[in-house]
Design an enzyme around this catalytic site. Sequence first.
Site, PDB file in Angstrom:
ATOM      1  N   PHE A  11       0.792  -1.131   0.072  1.00  0.00           N
ATOM      2  CA  PHE A  11       0.100  -0.034  -0.034  1.00  0.00           C
ATOM      3  C   PHE A  11       1.062   1.254   0.170  1.00  0.00           C
ATOM      4  O   PHE A  11       0.806   2.072  -1.092  1.00  0.00           O
ATOM      5  CB  PHE A  11      -0.888  -0.044   0.994  1.00  0.00           C
ATOM      6  CG  PHE A  11      -1.507   1.231   1.587  1.00  0.00           C
ATOM      7  CD1 PHE A  11      -2.316   2.225   0.698  1.00  0.00           C
ATOM      8  CD2 PHE A  11      -1.748   1.486   2.981  1.00  0.00           C
ATOM      9  CE1 PHE A  11      -2.605   3.138   1.088  1.00  0.00           C
ATOM     10  CE2 PHE A  11      -2.246   2.832   3.528  1.00  0.00           C
ATOM     11  CZ  PHE A  11      -2.792   3.632   2.532  1.00  0.00           C
ATOM     12  N   THR A 123       6.169   2.530  13.064  1.00  0.00           N
ATOM     13  CA  THR A 123       4.696   2.764  13.132  1.00  0.00           C
ATOM     14  C   THR A 123       4.421   3.549  14.629  1.00  0.00           C
ATOM     15  O   THR A 123       5.231   3.286  15.320  1.00  0.00           O
ATOM     16  CB  THR A 123       3.819   1.699  12.957  1.00  0.00           C
ATOM     17  OG1 THR A 123       2.419   1.515  13.695  1.00  0.00           O
ATOM     18  CG2 THR A 123       4.464   0.345  13.860  1.00  0.00           C
ATOM     19  N   ASP A 124       3.416   4.211  14.734  1.00  0.00           N
ATOM     20  CA  ASP A 124       2.962   4.515  16.171  1.00  0.00           C
ATOM     21  C   ASP A 124       2.826   3.366  17.177  1.00  0.00           C
ATOM     22  O   ASP A 124       2.664   3.454  18.314  1.00  0.00           O
ATOM     23  CB  ASP A 124       2.111   5.796  16.215  1.00  0.00           C
ATOM     24  CG  ASP A 124       0.546   5.148  15.457  1.00  0.00           C
ATOM     25  OD1 ASP A 124       0.561   4.081  15.120  1.00  0.00           O
ATOM     26  OD2 ASP A 124      -0.198   6.118  15.339  1.00  0.00           O
ATOM     27  N   GLU A 125       2.382   2.153  16.604  1.00  0.00           N
ATOM     28  CA  GLU A 125       1.924   1.326  17.385  1.00  0.00           C
ATOM     29  C   GLU A 125       2.858   0.636  18.277  1.00  0.00           C
ATOM     30  O   GLU A 125       2.750   0.020  19.153  1.00  0.00           O
ATOM     31  CB  GLU A 125       1.489   0.126  16.683  1.00  0.00           C
ATOM     32  CG  GLU A 125       0.236   0.622  15.704  1.00  0.00           C
ATOM     33  CD  GLU A 125      -0.414  -0.633  15.011  1.00  0.00           C
ATOM     34  OE1 GLU A 125      -0.622  -1.570  15.486  1.00  0.00           O
ATOM     35  OE2 GLU A 125      -1.144  -0.131  13.936  1.00  0.00           O
ATOM     36  N   TYR A 150       2.790  -7.781  16.039  1.00  0.00           N
ATOM     37  CA  TYR A 150       3.084  -6.865  15.115  1.00  0.00           C
ATOM     38  C   TYR A 150       3.805  -5.651  15.621  1.00  0.00           C
ATOM     39  O   TYR A 150       5.261  -5.361  15.234  1.00  0.00           O
ATOM     40  CB  TYR A 150       1.785  -6.240  14.106  1.00  0.00           C
ATOM     41  CG  TYR A 150       2.315  -5.080  13.468  1.00  0.00           C
ATOM     42  CD1 TYR A 150       3.066  -5.054  12.507  1.00  0.00           C
ATOM     43  CD2 TYR A 150       1.724  -3.817  13.768  1.00  0.00           C
ATOM     44  CE1 TYR A 150       3.404  -3.814  11.620  1.00  0.00           C
ATOM     45  CE2 TYR A 150       1.924  -2.710  13.038  1.00  0.00           C
ATOM     46  CZ  TYR A 150       2.695  -2.645  12.028  1.00  0.00           C
ATOM     47  OH  TYR A 150       3.096  -1.351  11.067  1.00  0.00           O
ATOM     48  N   LYS A 154       8.013  -4.525  15.070  1.00  0.00           N
ATOM     49  CA  LYS A 154       8.480  -3.307  14.559  1.00  0.00           C
ATOM     50  C   LYS A 154       9.253  -2.506  15.564  1.00  0.00           C
ATOM     51  O   LYS A 154      10.215  -1.740  15.175  1.00  0.00           O
ATOM     52  CB  LYS A 154       7.297  -2.316  14.243  1.00  0.00           C
ATOM     53  CG  LYS A 154       6.399  -2.821  13.081  1.00  0.00           C
ATOM     54  CD  LYS A 154       7.128  -2.954  11.757  1.00  0.00           C
ATOM     55  CE  LYS A 154       7.255  -1.540  11.178  1.00  0.00           C
ATOM     56  NZ  LYS A 154       7.958  -1.638   9.857  1.00  0.00           N
ATOM     57  N   HIS A 277      -6.551  -5.062  22.397  1.00  0.00           N
ATOM     58  CA  HIS A 277      -6.775  -3.882  21.222  1.00  0.00           C
ATOM     59  C   HIS A 277      -6.462  -2.359  22.043  1.00  0.00           C
ATOM     60  O   HIS A 277      -6.992  -2.273  23.036  1.00  0.00           O
ATOM     61  CB  HIS A 277      -8.250  -3.898  21.054  1.00  0.00           C
ATOM     62  CG  HIS A 277      -8.784  -2.915  19.828  1.00  0.00           C
ATOM     63  ND1 HIS A 277      -9.996  -3.230  19.471  1.00  0.00           N
ATOM     64  CD2 HIS A 277      -8.037  -2.121  19.207  1.00  0.00           C
ATOM     65  CE1 HIS A 277     -10.216  -2.391  18.320  1.00  0.00           C
ATOM     66  NE2 HIS A 277      -8.920  -1.675  18.155  1.00  0.00           N
TER      67      HIS A 277
END
Length: 335
Positions: A11, A123-125, A150, A154, A277
């Site tokens: 993407f 990523t901000d995650e 994930y 990262k 989550h």
Amino acid sequence: MKLLVTGGAGFIGSNFILYWLKKHPNDKIVNLDKLTYAGNLENLKSVEKNPNYEFIHGDICNPQLVNQITSNIDVIVHFAAESHVDRSILDAAPFIKTNIEGTYVLLEAALKNKVSRFHHVSTDEVFGALPLNSKVKFTEKTAYNPRSPYAASKAASDHLVRAYQITYNLPSTISNCSNNFGPFHFPEKFIPLAITNLIEGKKVPVYGDGLYVRDWLYVEDHCRAIDLILQKGNIGETYFIGGLTDDINNIEVIKKILRLLNKEESNIEYVKDRPGHDRRYSIDWNKINKELGWKPEHDFDEYLKMTIDWFIKNQDWWKRIKTGKYLDYYKKQYA
Ligand code: NAD
Ligand code: TYD
């Protein structure tokens, strides 16, 4: 300049290649991509005959291949990754392999071949979850606190990049961005899943109470930020890239999409929540704004509409995906 873009058939990588060849028509790009379920060369149809663009089908975990490709590369922009949290919960193995080992292989090759810049897209995650109803945002000083396989993979890759910069003086930069949206977004992610399900007359699965907040960034704003970091960013620095949304939750996002598609709210289907989550992400992009002059320019409402229009016009693109291998995953995830 010659760039190696990893994961350029995904993407963001494909949006970046299209952006770069338009903005810097004299530069050369090599796109190294394994073409996993998420890689799609159709995204790059408009440039496949461009003499400045070359595609190499291969794995970033292959040291011989990566070393050979990197021998005449100036800049590496590293997007390749397993990128979907839900898949990492079903099976973490490919995340550990590609996101950690793959990044290590690239770093070694970058060092050996003396590239002038290694830019790592993250990523901000990796910073975990922020509380709802607070003004707290992630900044470049926030401590790492990854909470999904994930995010942990990262985070490990970010640490490796930083370690190579400090230990071996590898000229690297890192960016941590928020949730992107836009054309070529793979329809397993929330916004494209919602749009395509609704066009197909299906409901939209919303996890838990739906009161989860993401910071939405239009993909072109992200590409422009990476461009600036490559040109003006300081070696060893990390820059946060966020969007223009102000704490919008998943239900509010879905309601906007429903309105734009003239659909009823009864198309929302509450489903079992994702384990672990993360409640809320919010990015403070002041540093990149002050130091490099970047700010997000694409308004969420306007570009959500443009994105919906893109998915309406490009149904062949996503229908091929949704009827292919992806269908097996969908059945398993939403069983
Ligand atoms: P994506 O899943 O759409 O694309 C990933 C691409 O990497 C695919 O083309 C895939 O074939 C390729 N790839 C995977 N494993 C590979 C391997 N071993 N060797 C070579 N190629 C491989 O991902 P995306 O959404 O475009 O994300 C790109 C990067 O941006 C990732 O590093 C991701 O962590 C990061 N990121 C994404 C978002 C987002 O909202 N999508 C937000 C923050 C950060
Ligand atoms: P996603 O696009 O998977 O991105 P991330 O988890 O990396 O932020 O999900 C965005 C938000 O939407 C997140 O809070 C999870 C939620 N979500 C749903 O409610 N239903 C879905 O089917 C999916 C895929 C996501």
